[in-house]
Design an enzyme around this catalytic site. Sequence first.
Site, PDB file in Angstrom:
ATOM      1  N   GLY A  43      46.881  32.408  27.155  1.00 46.34           N
ATOM      2  CA  GLY A  43      47.484  32.686  28.465  1.00 46.34           C
ATOM      3  C   GLY A  43      46.967  31.851  29.618  1.00 46.34           C
ATOM      4  N   ASP A  99      44.537  34.792  32.314  1.00 48.90           N
ATOM      5  CA  ASP A  99      45.792  34.717  33.056  1.00 48.90           C
ATOM      6  C   ASP A  99      46.007  35.953  33.923  1.00 48.90           C
ATOM      7  OD1 ASP A  99      46.119  36.352  30.819  1.00 48.90           O
ATOM      8  OD2 ASP A  99      48.002  35.451  30.160  1.00 48.90           O
ATOM      9  N   ASP A 102      45.277  43.371  33.384  1.00 54.09           N
ATOM     10  CA  ASP A 102      46.240  44.462  33.292  1.00 54.09           C
ATOM     11  C   ASP A 102      45.480  45.753  32.998  1.00 54.09           C
ATOM     12  OD1 ASP A 102      48.499  46.018  32.948  1.00 54.09           O
ATOM     13  OD2 ASP A 102      49.063  45.139  31.032  1.00 54.09           O
ATOM     14  N   LYS A 131      47.007  43.044  38.281  1.00 50.21           N
ATOM     15  CA  LYS A 131      47.958  44.133  38.528  1.00 50.21           C
ATOM     16  C   LYS A 131      47.244  45.263  39.259  1.00 50.21           C
ATOM     17  CE  LYS A 131      50.940  43.296  34.570  1.00 50.21           C
ATOM     18  NZ  LYS A 131      51.524  43.803  33.332  1.00 50.21           N
ATOM     19  N   PHE A 152      55.925  43.639  34.359  1.00 45.06           N
ATOM     20  CA  PHE A 152      55.690  42.635  33.333  1.00 45.06           C
ATOM     21  C   PHE A 152      56.187  41.285  33.818  1.00 45.06           C
ATOM     22  CE2 PHE A 152      55.834  40.339  29.407  1.00 45.06           C
ATOM     23  CZ  PHE A 152      54.685  40.795  28.767  1.00 45.06           C
ATOM     24  N   VAL A 153      55.269  40.326  33.854  1.00 44.02           N
ATOM     25  CA  VAL A 153      55.615  39.004  34.387  1.00 44.02           C
ATOM     26  C   VAL A 153      55.451  37.911  33.324  1.00 44.02           C
ATOM     27  CG1 VAL A 153      55.026  39.610  36.762  1.00 44.02           C
ATOM     28  CG2 VAL A 153      53.260  38.670  35.267  1.00 44.02           C
ATOM     29  N   ARG A 165      56.070  30.625  28.369  1.00 37.65           N
ATOM     30  CA  ARG A 165      54.799  30.089  28.859  1.00 37.65           C
ATOM     31  C   ARG A 165      55.013  28.816  29.674  1.00 37.65           C
ATOM     32  NH1 ARG A 165      50.581  32.946  26.392  1.00 37.65           N
ATOM     33  NH2 ARG A 165      50.895  33.507  24.212  1.00 37.65           N
TER      34      ARG A 165
END
Length: 176
Positions: A43, A99, A102, A131, A152-153, A165
Amino acid sequence: MHADLDRVLFREDEIARRLDTLASEITTDYMGKELTVLAILNGSLIFMADLLRRIPLPLELDCLRVRSYYDEMESSGQVSFDRSALPKLADRHVLLLDDILDSGQTLAAIVEAVREDVKPLSIRSCVLLRKIKTRARPIEADYVGFNIGDEFVVGYGLDYQERYRNLSVIGVLRKP
Ligand code: IMP
Ligand code: MG
């Protein structure tokens, strides 16, 4: 790919401007220190490449491949990586790059393993996205690119089932 987005959160130029500031903070904080960046793949790949080129320090780079298992768009809480693949960094200051923060389970598991097995001079973490939510593991990052809602991104390194990606923007995926 753009057509699969509900909306764009951050354009390329907005990401670039934020990285300029983040990189200069990191540069100031690690000036004169033996820094190793430990990037969590896959990520953080694109974030890492853009951020590190803005940090004019003699840093070293290592990568750790980590998988966090997802049931659709929710973290399952399972984090897997090869602990024996952790580099020897006892005499270095370590900055983890990921990245997105969460549930916190990925970052918490890696920080714990690095503290126990590697015992670096210091360990901090940097995430591109954070987040805003209650996390399963109560952990926060030391450097944050952008705060976002609990959505969700994808894009700029972040995937949904390994796709998106290579999108140059960060956006919220359209619900199926
Ligand atoms: P955590 O362990 O729940 O904090 O999640 C960390 C990992 O889950 C990240 O490194 C991402 O790979 C993935 N992840 C969490 N949220 C998202 C998202 O919104 N989009 C894409 N990947 C995500
Ligand atoms: Mg993923």
